[in-house]
Write a protein that holds these residues in place. Structure first.
Motif, PDB file in Angstrom:
ATOM      1  N   VAL A 181       0.862  -1.183   0.000  1.00 30.43           N
ATOM      2  CA  VAL A 181       0.000   0.000   0.000  1.00 30.43           C
ATOM      3  C   VAL A 181       0.893   1.225   0.000  1.00 30.43           C
ATOM      4  CG1 VAL A 181      -1.785   1.267   1.238  1.00 30.43           C
ATOM      5  CG2 VAL A 181      -1.778  -1.244   1.280  1.00 30.43           C
ATOM      6  N   VAL A 182       0.892   1.966  -1.093  1.00 30.39           N
ATOM      7  CA  VAL A 182       1.829   3.093  -1.189  1.00 30.39           C
ATOM      8  C   VAL A 182       1.249   4.378  -0.614  1.00 30.39           C
ATOM      9  CG1 VAL A 182       2.954   2.079  -3.192  1.00 30.39           C
ATOM     10  CG2 VAL A 182       1.196   3.817  -3.533  1.00 30.39           C
ATOM     11  N   ALA A 183      -0.064   4.464  -0.523  1.00 29.70           N
ATOM     12  CA  ALA A 183      -0.645   5.675   0.060  1.00 29.70           C
ATOM     13  C   ALA A 183      -2.107   5.507   0.415  1.00 29.70           C
ATOM     14  CB  ALA A 183      -0.504   6.849  -0.905  1.00 29.70           C
ATOM     15  N   LEU A 184      -2.506   6.252   1.442  1.00 30.03           N
ATOM     16  CA  LEU A 184      -3.916   6.488   1.698  1.00 30.03           C
ATOM     17  C   LEU A 184      -4.243   7.830   1.062  1.00 30.03           C
ATOM     18  CD1 LEU A 184      -4.077   5.431   5.439  1.00 30.03           C
ATOM     19  CD2 LEU A 184      -5.786   4.748   3.763  1.00 30.03           C
ATOM     20  N   LEU A 185      -5.442   7.965   0.529  1.00 36.00           N
ATOM     21  CA  LEU A 185      -5.829   9.227  -0.099  1.00 36.00           C
ATOM     22  C   LEU A 185      -7.041   9.787   0.612  1.00 36.00           C
ATOM     23  CD1 LEU A 185      -5.626   8.055  -3.805  1.00 36.00           C
ATOM     24  CD2 LEU A 185      -3.934   9.415  -2.555  1.00 36.00           C
ATOM     25  N   ASP A 186      -7.024  11.088   0.812  1.00 38.23           N
ATOM     26  CA  ASP A 186      -8.182  11.727   1.422  1.00 38.23           C
ATOM     27  C   ASP A 186      -8.219  13.173   0.961  1.00 38.23           C
ATOM     28  OD1 ASP A 186      -9.761  10.527   4.261  1.00 38.23           O
ATOM     29  OD2 ASP A 186     -10.301  12.460   3.378  1.00 38.23           O
ATOM     30  N   THR A 187      -9.329  13.831   1.227  1.00 40.43           N
ATOM     31  CA  THR A 187      -9.396  15.248   0.877  1.00 40.43           C
ATOM     32  C   THR A 187      -9.419  16.107   2.136  1.00 40.43           C
ATOM     33  OG1 THR A 187     -11.800  15.034   0.719  1.00 40.43           O
ATOM     34  CG2 THR A 187     -10.560  14.932  -1.338  1.00 40.43           C
ATOM     35  N   ASP A 188      -9.516  15.460   3.278  1.00 43.45           N
ATOM     36  CA  ASP A 188      -9.553  16.172   4.554  1.00 43.45           C
ATOM     37  C   ASP A 188      -8.159  16.702   4.904  1.00 43.45           C
ATOM     38  OD1 ASP A 188      -9.637  16.980   7.159  1.00 43.45           O
ATOM     39  OD2 ASP A 188     -10.668  15.196   7.916  1.00 43.45           O
ATOM     40  N   PRO A 189      -8.012  18.039   4.941  1.00 38.47           N
ATOM     41  CA  PRO A 189      -6.687  18.624   5.205  1.00 38.47           C
ATOM     42  C   PRO A 189      -6.118  18.192   6.560  1.00 38.47           C
ATOM     43  CG  PRO A 189      -8.348  20.347   4.797  1.00 38.47           C
ATOM     44  CD  PRO A 189      -9.065  19.054   4.810  1.00 38.47           C
ATOM     45  N   ALA A 190      -6.993  17.827   7.478  1.00 41.65           N
ATOM     46  CA  ALA A 190      -6.524  17.401   8.794  1.00 41.65           C
ATOM     47  C   ALA A 190      -5.825  16.045   8.718  1.00 41.65           C
ATOM     48  CB  ALA A 190      -7.703  17.318   9.776  1.00 41.65           C
ATOM     49  N   LYS A 191      -6.174  15.266   7.718  1.00 42.34           N
ATOM     50  CA  LYS A 191      -5.570  13.932   7.593  1.00 42.34           C
ATOM     51  C   LYS A 191      -4.363  13.927   6.667  1.00 42.34           C
ATOM     52  CE  LYS A 191      -9.674  11.228   8.722  1.00 42.34           C
ATOM     53  NZ  LYS A 191     -10.984  10.840   8.178  1.00 42.34           N
ATOM     54  N   VAL A 192      -4.448  14.720   5.618  1.00 42.66           N
ATOM     55  CA  VAL A 192      -3.366  14.756   4.641  1.00 42.66           C
ATOM     56  C   VAL A 192      -2.061  15.166   5.320  1.00 42.66           C
ATOM     57  CG1 VAL A 192      -2.497  15.920   2.572  1.00 42.66           C
ATOM     58  CG2 VAL A 192      -4.905  15.240   2.720  1.00 42.66           C
ATOM     59  N   GLY A 193      -1.012  14.421   5.054  1.00 37.84           N
ATOM     60  CA  GLY A 193       0.283  14.724   5.638  1.00 37.84           C
ATOM     61  C   GLY A 193       0.637  13.801   6.783  1.00 37.84           C
ATOM     62  N   GLN A 194      -0.362  13.245   7.424  1.00 35.10           N
ATOM     63  CA  GLN A 194      -0.098  12.282   8.493  1.00 35.10           C
ATOM     64  C   GLN A 194       0.449  10.966   7.926  1.00 35.10           C
ATOM     65  OE1 GLN A 194      -3.238  11.404  11.283  1.00 35.10           O
ATOM     66  NE2 GLN A 194      -4.123  13.457  11.102  1.00 35.10           N
TER      67      GLN A 194
END
Lengths: 232, 232
Positions: free
Chosen positions: B121-134
């Motif tokens: 799994v190379v990445a999780l994707l989301d649009t929530d800025p609070a999650k992105v980057g974690q």
DNA sequence: ATGTGTGAATCGGTTCACAGCC
DNA sequence: GGCTGTGAACCGATTCACACAT
């Protein structure tokens, strides 16, 4: 050569094919959507599009429930919704336990979709003393030994197995022993249950391997070195 | 529009039935178990028992891969394992992205089963800025907009949709657009993709509803008032 | 005119049963 | 003798096509 007289138990005398049963929840979902849209009537054609199947299949499937459509018009959404819910046994709640308070078990417990749709999760089960006693995702974690009393107290009918493969058969046996009638198995292992117990399985790795096969077929011959598609 | 009669692409000239493809991973799992047990040879009968199917099915299924058995003896575990891995495309890794860093997406990312079995799994994707980057479960959470570059950089071939139903089609479209060739959809929604894309779906609520149907059939007639066993 | 309900045709998959090879 | 590989029979499910109801 004599027929084994309507084998199994009594059953009502309509034999809904398995393939149809598996699609009813799809129609149900579509109907719920229509109902919130205040759509009162739906044709097999449109329902088919929503459910991702073809119209002939919709008509045949629905005909097993009874003649609830009106020729020249379509199906009454409310009525069909009612009959289908009844048929699927969704006019009441079915309590669920989830065995395995690991990654997957916790996610399933926290997955809103269950409780909302009439499948309240009454407990997570585990044997790890560090987990037992906690509350995860609003669900109490109980020891696996509590299974019989939980089943009795909450009338649990469905067990979900989200344990490692090695524990799956043991857990299934204990669920059956405790009186659970249906099992959904997420563990990557074959589990055997008596004929009168319903068993379905979801194997995540298997799903990916199936996709891998078809991916392989498409890219395989072209790309011995495993690189991505050449821009067309 | 150049559709030759043998639909789709070239393909090797053996048409492995879909139902067989879906069982190959089961055999593979059994064979892996046998290999660690140092079992060198296996009969269709025993393999069938391990995989939870019948012997005739095993023989017919395996015969689609080629004549890898020895009459009077059985199948050579190592050899069959090799051929089956090859056929399933498991001699290489297939990178995966998971869209939706919610409950389920995180659990899937953390589910060891994937990476171990050749689906990193190379990445999780989301649009929530609070999650992105974690980084969750050792997997970086990227913004959905990163999808095209991720696909390019990691040769991602498989996309998993673990978003809410409302986002599913949009995410699928973007996956296809980015070059993902296979999609596994966990969202409770119908998603449409072009014919050349493989799509499989797993709907947890649907599974429970199917179980509910059969449970209903068994207990339904006996318990008009919707309560469980008259114990207590 | 429109769209359901359903026999009949068809298709894919499973099971049977045995010929063929070890 | 034992077990695979596979045509043939069978079975469930899908699709077709149209009579029938509104």
């Amino acid at each position: 050569m004599h027929e084994p007289l309507t084998l199994g138990f009594v059953d009502e005398l309509r034999p809904i094919p398995e393939a149809t049963v598996a699609r009813l929840p799809l129609y149900l979902r579509s109907l719920l959507e229509l109902a919130t849209d205040r759509t009162s009537t739906i044709s097999s054609e449109r329902l088919a599009a929503m459910a991702g199947v073809n119209a002939a299949k919709v008509r045949k499937d629905l005909s097993y429930l009874g003649s609830y459509g009106t020729r020249g018009v379509g199906y009454d959404v409310e009525h069909l919704l009612f009959e289908m819910s009844r048929e699927l046994g969704l006019t009441r709640d079915w309590s669920v336990v989830i065995a395995g308070a690991g990654n997957l078990g916790q996610a399933l417990a926290g997955y809103g979709g269950f409780g909302e749709r009439g499948f309240p999760v009454v407990a997570l089960l585990d044997t790890d003393p560090a987990k037992v006693g906690q509350t995860l995702a609003d669900v109490p974690v109980c020891h696996l030994d509590e299974l019989p009393s939980l089943v009795e107290a909450h009338h649990v009918t469905i067990g979900i197995i989200a344990t490692p493969a090695t524990a799956a058969q043991e857990v299934a046996d204990r669920m059956v022993e405790a009186g659970v009638g249906s099992i959904l198995n997420f563990a990557p292992a074959v589990v055997n249950v008596p004929d009168e117990i319903s068993l379905r399985k979801v194997d995540l790795a298997v799903e990916l391997q199936i996709l891998s096969f078809y991916q392989q077929q498409r890219t395989g011959s072209l790309l011995p070195d495993g690189d991505a598609l050449p821009a067309s």
